[in-house]
Design a protein around this motif. Structure first.
Motif, PDB file in Angstrom:
ATOM      1  N   PRO A 120      -3.429   8.369   3.487  1.00  0.00           N
ATOM      2  CA  PRO A 120      -3.173   9.114   2.256  1.00  0.00           C
ATOM      3  C   PRO A 120      -2.215   8.406   1.289  1.00  0.00           C
ATOM      4  O   PRO A 120      -1.996   8.889   0.185  1.00  0.00           O
ATOM      5  CB  PRO A 120      -2.550  10.422   2.775  1.00  0.00           C
ATOM      6  CG  PRO A 120      -1.898  10.044   4.057  1.00  0.00           C
ATOM      7  CD  PRO A 120      -2.764   8.961   4.648  1.00  0.00           C
ATOM      8  N   HIS A 121      -1.662   7.287   1.694  1.00  0.00           N
ATOM      9  CA  HIS A 121      -0.667   6.594   0.873  1.00  0.00           C
ATOM     10  C   HIS A 121      -1.280   5.418   0.112  1.00  0.00           C
ATOM     11  O   HIS A 121      -2.320   4.887   0.499  1.00  0.00           O
ATOM     12  CB  HIS A 121       0.482   6.085   1.749  1.00  0.00           C
ATOM     13  CG  HIS A 121       1.134   7.173   2.528  1.00  0.00           C
ATOM     14  ND1 HIS A 121       1.949   8.116   1.956  1.00  0.00           N
ATOM     15  CD2 HIS A 121       1.060   7.491   3.847  1.00  0.00           C
ATOM     16  CE1 HIS A 121       2.361   8.958   2.880  1.00  0.00           C
ATOM     17  NE2 HIS A 121       1.839   8.607   4.039  1.00  0.00           N
ATOM     18  N   ILE A 122      -0.574   4.988  -0.933  1.00  0.00           N
ATOM     19  CA  ILE A 122      -1.039   3.873  -1.762  1.00  0.00           C
ATOM     20  C   ILE A 122      -0.162   2.645  -1.568  1.00  0.00           C
ATOM     21  O   ILE A 122      -0.670   1.536  -1.456  1.00  0.00           O
ATOM     22  CB  ILE A 122      -1.055   4.278  -3.256  1.00  0.00           C
ATOM     23  CG1 ILE A 122      -2.077   5.398  -3.464  1.00  0.00           C
ATOM     24  CG2 ILE A 122      -1.377   3.090  -4.140  1.00  0.00           C
ATOM     25  CD1 ILE A 122      -2.036   6.026  -4.824  1.00  0.00           C
ATOM     26  N   ARG A 126       1.864   2.727   3.808  1.00  0.00           N
ATOM     27  CA  ARG A 126       0.706   2.581   4.702  1.00  0.00           C
ATOM     28  C   ARG A 126       1.129   2.026   6.064  1.00  0.00           C
ATOM     29  O   ARG A 126       0.649   2.487   7.099  1.00  0.00           O
ATOM     30  CB  ARG A 126      -0.335   1.657   4.067  1.00  0.00           C
ATOM     31  CG  ARG A 126      -1.087   2.286   2.916  1.00  0.00           C
ATOM     32  CD  ARG A 126      -2.016   1.287   2.275  1.00  0.00           C
ATOM     33  NE  ARG A 126      -2.863   1.910   1.271  1.00  0.00           N
ATOM     34  CZ  ARG A 126      -3.551   1.244   0.364  1.00  0.00           C
ATOM     35  NH1 ARG A 126      -3.498  -0.076   0.332  1.00  0.00           N
ATOM     36  NH2 ARG A 126      -4.291   1.884  -0.498  1.00  0.00           N
ATOM     37  N   LEU A 127       2.018   1.025   6.032  1.00  0.00           N
ATOM     38  CA  LEU A 127       2.521   0.471   7.298  1.00  0.00           C
ATOM     39  C   LEU A 127       3.231   1.545   8.112  1.00  0.00           C
ATOM     40  O   LEU A 127       2.983   1.694   9.311  1.00  0.00           O
ATOM     41  CB  LEU A 127       3.480  -0.693   7.030  1.00  0.00           C
ATOM     42  CG  LEU A 127       2.857  -2.045   6.725  1.00  0.00           C
ATOM     43  CD1 LEU A 127       3.923  -3.007   6.243  1.00  0.00           C
ATOM     44  CD2 LEU A 127       2.148  -2.607   7.933  1.00  0.00           C
ATOM     45  N   ARG A 128       4.121   2.294   7.467  1.00  0.00           N
ATOM     46  CA  ARG A 128       4.847   3.361   8.167  1.00  0.00           C
ATOM     47  C   ARG A 128       3.873   4.399   8.728  1.00  0.00           C
ATOM     48  O   ARG A 128       4.057   4.888   9.839  1.00  0.00           O
ATOM     49  CB  ARG A 128       5.851   4.036   7.227  1.00  0.00           C
ATOM     50  CG  ARG A 128       7.175   3.314   7.162  1.00  0.00           C
ATOM     51  CD  ARG A 128       8.240   4.147   6.477  1.00  0.00           C
ATOM     52  NE  ARG A 128       8.023   4.304   5.048  1.00  0.00           N
ATOM     53  CZ  ARG A 128       8.348   3.403   4.135  1.00  0.00           C
ATOM     54  NH1 ARG A 128       8.907   2.278   4.498  1.00  0.00           N
ATOM     55  NH2 ARG A 128       8.123   3.615   2.872  1.00  0.00           N
ATOM     56  N   TRP A 129       2.850   4.730   7.962  1.00  0.00           N
ATOM     57  CA  TRP A 129       1.872   5.728   8.394  1.00  0.00           C
ATOM     58  C   TRP A 129       1.138   5.253   9.647  1.00  0.00           C
ATOM     59  O   TRP A 129       1.019   5.998  10.620  1.00  0.00           O
ATOM     60  CB  TRP A 129       0.891   6.001   7.249  1.00  0.00           C
ATOM     61  CG  TRP A 129      -0.155   7.035   7.557  1.00  0.00           C
ATOM     62  CD1 TRP A 129       0.008   8.389   7.569  1.00  0.00           C
ATOM     63  CD2 TRP A 129      -1.525   6.788   7.890  1.00  0.00           C
ATOM     64  NE1 TRP A 129      -1.179   9.003   7.890  1.00  0.00           N
ATOM     65  CE2 TRP A 129      -2.135   8.043   8.085  1.00  0.00           C
ATOM     66  CE3 TRP A 129      -2.288   5.640   8.025  1.00  0.00           C
ATOM     67  CZ2 TRP A 129      -3.481   8.172   8.423  1.00  0.00           C
ATOM     68  CZ3 TRP A 129      -3.621   5.769   8.357  1.00  0.00           C
ATOM     69  CH2 TRP A 129      -4.211   7.019   8.556  1.00  0.00           C
ATOM     70  N   LEU A 130       0.653   4.013   9.646  1.00  0.00           N
ATOM     71  CA  LEU A 130      -0.041   3.490  10.834  1.00  0.00           C
ATOM     72  C   LEU A 130       0.898   3.429  12.036  1.00  0.00           C
ATOM     73  O   LEU A 130       0.485   3.688  13.169  1.00  0.00           O
ATOM     74  CB  LEU A 130      -0.622   2.096  10.563  1.00  0.00           C
ATOM     75  CG  LEU A 130      -1.971   2.044   9.863  1.00  0.00           C
ATOM     76  CD1 LEU A 130      -2.363   0.598   9.562  1.00  0.00           C
ATOM     77  CD2 LEU A 130      -3.057   2.703  10.702  1.00  0.00           C
TER      78      LEU A 130
END
Length: 194
Positions: A41-43, A48-52
């Motif tokens: 959901p991030h741009i 994105r790295l933190r989300w993964l």
């Protein structure tokens, strides 16, 4: 030219090995991870790295390679902080600038590699990050990514200095003379292990 080609080959081999380990460790192929990444959901690349990492527990290097495959390597680049090194070594950290310059100049003699200015620190990279340099109240921190750290009272414990989980110990360098033969040997070892 041959040196650049050899380095490109090493990078390809490293990425291939990470992809193989990723599939074995997670049970998902790179194509499956790319599909997961595209649902992020991030741009911003950092988000994105933190989300993964938080949602799927991927190590930083694995998450970076997945995002590189999903969005292209250019999507991982972040803008250099305004002011760069001058801003990093200003005010109360100005006296640490000569120490920083000694470390970076000496690391350039180790062979191919890059210096990346980030927000709050400078990363030293070969195939992967092998060191990070950061001003601090105690002195310049020289974080080292070593497979095994020698017993030394000079090495202080740090937590993911420079965003690198592999950097768990750092030297505190107050003056250029503190970047002595022992510090150089440890930096050379970190470089050779990267």
């Amino acid at each position: 030219m041959a040196r650049k080609s050899a380095q490109a080959d090493k990078i390809k081999q490293y990425i291939a090995s990470v992809e193989t380990r990723l599939a074995k460790a997670t049970g998902k192929t790179m194509a499956q991870w790319v599909r997961v990444a595209k649902k992020c959901p991030h741009i911003r690349p950092a988000d994105r790295l933190r989300w993964l990492r938080s949602e799927y527990g991927l190590p930083l290097s694995h998450a970076g390679i997945v995002l590189g495959r999903a969005f292209g390597l250019a999507a991982l680049e972040t803008k250099r902080p305004a002011g760069g090194v001058d801003q990093l070594f200003s005010g109360k950290f100005l006296a640490q600038r000569p120490v920083f310059e000694a470390v970076v100049a000496w690391s350039a003699r180790l062979g191919s590699g890059t210096t990346k200015i980030r927000r709050g620190y400078v990363g030293l990279h070969r195939l992967k990050q092998y060191a990070a340099v950061k001003p601090s109240r105690r002195g310049l921190l020289l974080g080292l990514a070593l497979k095994k750290y020698p017993k030394s009272s000079a090495l202080r414990e740090v937590k993911a200095l420079g965003g690198c989980e592999r950097i768990r110990r750092a030297l505190v360098l107050e003056k250029p003379k503190d970047f002595d033969k022992n510090a150089k040997a440890l930096l050379r070892q970190a470089y050779s292990e990267a």
